[in-house]
Design a protein around this motif. Structure first.
Motif, PDB file in Angstrom:
ATOM      1  N   LYS A  99      16.043  11.517  19.946  1.00 13.92           N
ATOM      2  CA  LYS A  99      17.145  10.751  19.361  1.00 13.92           C
ATOM      3  C   LYS A  99      17.967  11.587  18.381  1.00 13.92           C
ATOM      4  O   LYS A  99      18.824  11.048  17.672  1.00 13.92           O
ATOM      5  CB  LYS A  99      16.590   9.512  18.655  1.00 13.92           C
ATOM      6  CG  LYS A  99      15.913   8.529  19.611  1.00 13.92           C
ATOM      7  CD  LYS A  99      15.393   7.310  18.871  1.00 13.92           C
ATOM      8  CE  LYS A  99      14.728   6.335  19.836  1.00 13.92           C
ATOM      9  NZ  LYS A  99      14.200   5.140  19.126  1.00 13.92           N
ATOM     10  N   VAL A 101      20.607  14.707  17.006  1.00 16.62           N
ATOM     11  CA  VAL A 101      21.989  15.078  17.320  1.00 16.62           C
ATOM     12  C   VAL A 101      22.223  16.529  16.911  1.00 16.62           C
ATOM     13  O   VAL A 101      21.829  16.949  15.820  1.00 16.62           O
ATOM     14  CB  VAL A 101      22.991  14.166  16.571  1.00 16.62           C
ATOM     15  CG1 VAL A 101      24.425  14.587  16.883  1.00 16.62           C
ATOM     16  CG2 VAL A 101      22.778  12.704  16.946  1.00 16.62           C
ATOM     17  N   LYS A 107      24.079  15.085  22.103  1.00 21.11           N
ATOM     18  CA  LYS A 107      23.160  14.082  21.595  1.00 21.11           C
ATOM     19  C   LYS A 107      21.829  14.179  22.334  1.00 21.11           C
ATOM     20  O   LYS A 107      21.789  14.213  23.559  1.00 21.11           O
ATOM     21  CB  LYS A 107      23.745  12.677  21.773  1.00 21.11           C
ATOM     22  CG  LYS A 107      24.969  12.426  20.914  1.00 21.11           C
ATOM     23  CD  LYS A 107      25.479  10.994  21.069  1.00 21.11           C
ATOM     24  CE  LYS A 107      26.687  10.756  20.163  1.00 21.11           C
ATOM     25  NZ  LYS A 107      27.215   9.378  20.303  1.00 21.11           N
ATOM     26  N   GLY A 108      20.744  14.256  21.549  1.00 24.53           N
ATOM     27  CA  GLY A 108      19.411  14.295  22.142  1.00 24.53           C
ATOM     28  C   GLY A 108      18.880  15.707  22.304  1.00 24.53           C
ATOM     29  O   GLY A 108      19.554  16.569  22.887  1.00 24.53           O
ATOM     30  N   HIS A 111      16.210  16.332  27.347  1.00 26.82           N
ATOM     31  CA  HIS A 111      17.073  15.898  28.454  1.00 26.82           C
ATOM     32  C   HIS A 111      16.358  16.071  29.796  1.00 26.82           C
ATOM     33  O   HIS A 111      15.644  17.055  30.008  1.00 26.82           O
ATOM     34  CB  HIS A 111      18.374  16.700  28.471  1.00 26.82           C
ATOM     35  CG  HIS A 111      19.325  16.317  27.386  1.00 26.82           C
ATOM     36  ND1 HIS A 111      20.323  15.383  27.564  1.00 26.82           N
ATOM     37  CD2 HIS A 111      19.414  16.723  26.086  1.00 26.82           C
ATOM     38  CE1 HIS A 111      21.002  15.245  26.431  1.00 26.82           C
ATOM     39  NE2 HIS A 111      20.457  16.043  25.520  1.00 26.82           N
ATOM     40  N   THR A 133      17.239  15.299  13.107  1.00 25.37           N
ATOM     41  CA  THR A 133      16.451  14.120  13.487  1.00 25.37           C
ATOM     42  C   THR A 133      16.029  13.395  12.210  1.00 25.37           C
ATOM     43  O   THR A 133      16.343  13.832  11.101  1.00 25.37           O
ATOM     44  CB  THR A 133      15.189  14.509  14.289  1.00 25.37           C
ATOM     45  OG1 THR A 133      14.176  14.983  13.379  1.00 25.37           O
ATOM     46  CG2 THR A 133      15.479  15.582  15.316  1.00 25.37           C
TER      47      THR A 133
END
Length: 437
Positions: A99, A101, A107-108, A111, A133
């Motif tokens: 979560k 950035v 974002k994340g 993946h 985070t």
């Protein structure tokens, strides 16, 4: 989905024994413990891929993976995996990566993709950029490495850990068929789903114990034997690396009938560093606090806090009590600094250097209980530091124990502006009062 790393092994087991006991313990939690329940830290920190490498070397089943430092390496790794689906993970020493950035706009930090080409594109937006985070500083942490791994489907998730428990004088297995989530929540809402098994340090994990735990975790048929084998291999790893905890969440089951350790956290016994040189050489110091690293050079334990009264003590328990009583009197501790037992004058001097280098520090409270520690050594270190560092902030000193009368004489005859305190309560009051002047 892990137990707070700051809790001692015995407390971790008790944590799983029910919500009421956990709530009771949390009410009496010190500032130091409370902070570390939110911000876990270990003296030895390993990246995820390093832990998985150790597991792999012990025959524990993990996903196939590669490590990459550049986008082109990540792309090549994705092609070599030749997997149906690939997971790309940013490697930093913090939770909540999924979560997070990046300051690149991505974002994340985790993946999934089926296209190897996408791995290169994503890695290009991860490597060299800061990932923020819920567990990182506000500016995030720069990502220097990514892990490219085979993504496996999980049909069922379980929780399994091996940890040291003082009440049992040895290791204990803890497991639950409810994995992949906060084990604390499981313990509070469904304590009957928490299973514990004491391991005999001479026999190790017996076959019947491993099979029993596998059954408790919900593995059936051939998977039960496979899970039992993984449990025994995890115990071998536990012994091999001198761990105090090996926690796997989740220990998963795939649709293809594999038992795989999808994520793991390993805590190490720092006292075993002399025989675990290869493991400790992997310690990633780039994310460590520079002040903590400098303190460690002098065998000092330093944790920075948000207040303005520096705490200078010997012993973790005394440090926690000092932080709490400062807070009780309306002050805020600026740090947690533990001198430990065999203190030398040079350590006292270096400790003062660390404290006075912090611009937030407006007063210093020295609270020493001389059991092993000779108070006169502390006093000599204090006077040397005050003179050579030209101390500008108020200094409150409370000494008690071995050679305390000689120590007080040294401080009195030094002619330095040192405020003496008779007990901890008095010391905290005077330190807080010094800030308010």
């Amino acid at each position: 989905a892990r137990l707070p790393a700051s809790l001692q092994a015995k407390e971790r087991v008790r944590w799983l024994e029910g919500g009421k006991q956990r709530e009771k313990r949390s009410r009496g939690c010190s500032l130091y413990t409370a902070r570390h329940a939110l911000f876990p830290r270990r003296w030895l920190n390993l990246q995820e891929y390093q832990s998985k490498k150790l597991m792999q070397e012990s025959g524990v089943a993990v996903q196939r993976f590669y490590v990459a430092d550049t986008a082109s390496e990540a792309l090549e790794a994705a092609k070599r995996l030749n997997a149906k689906e690939i997971v790309l993970k940013a490697q930093i020493l913090a939770g909540g990566r999924g979560k997070g950035v990046f300051d690149s706009g991505l974002k994340g930090g985790v993946h999934l993709t089926k296209d190897p080409a996408v791995v290169g594109e994503l890695a290009n937006k991860m490597l060299g950029f800061n990932l923020t985070t819920k567990q990182t500083p506000k500016d995030g942490v720069k990502v220097k490495t990514v892990m490219v791994a085979e993504a496996l489907d999980i049909s069922r998730e379980t929780y399994f850990a091996i940890l040291m428990d003082r009440s049992c004088n040895g290791p204990v297995m803890v497991g639950s068929p409810q994995g992949g989530m906060d084990i604390e929540e499981v313990a509070a809402s469904s304590p009957e789903l928490i299973f514990k098994e004491v391991i005999d340090i001479f026999q190790g994990v017996r076959d019947d114990q491993a099979l029993g735990m596998a059954a408790n975790l919900g593995f059936k048929g051939p998977l039960q034997r496979q899970a039992a084998d993984q449990i025994k291999r995890l115990y071998d790893l536990f012994l091999k690396v001198d761990a105090t905890q090996v926690e796997v969440n989740p220990l998963g089951e795939t649709p293809e009938g594999q038992v795989v350790c999808f994520d793991a956290k390993i805590n190490f016994d720092d006292n075993a560093e002399f025989r675990q040189k290869a493991v400790f050489a992997m310690d990633d110091m780039t994310e460590s606090d520079p002040t903590e690293m400098e303190a460690a050079k002098w065998d000092l334990k330093y944790i920075g806090l948000d207040g303005n009264i520096a705490c200078f003590v010997n012993g973790a328990g005394l440090a926690m009590a000092t932080c709490d009583i400062i807070d009780l009197h309306g002050g805020k501790p600026a740090n947690f600094l533990d001198l430990g037992g065999g203190v030398k004058e040079r350590q006292v001097y270096e400790a003062f250097k660390l404290l006075t280098a912090d611009p937030k520090v407006e007063a210093i409270l020295v609270n020493i209980f001389g059991g092993i520690v000779n108070c006169a050594i502390i006093a000599n270190g204090i006077t040397k530091a005050c003179r050579e560092l030209e101390l500008k902030v108020p200094l409150v000193v409370r000494l008690e124990g071995t050679n305390v009368h000689e120590a007080k004489r040294i401080l009195t005859e030094s002619g330095l502006p040192i405020t003496a305190a008779e007990n901890l309560d008095d010391a905290a009051k005077k330190a807080v009062a010094a800030i308010k002047k």
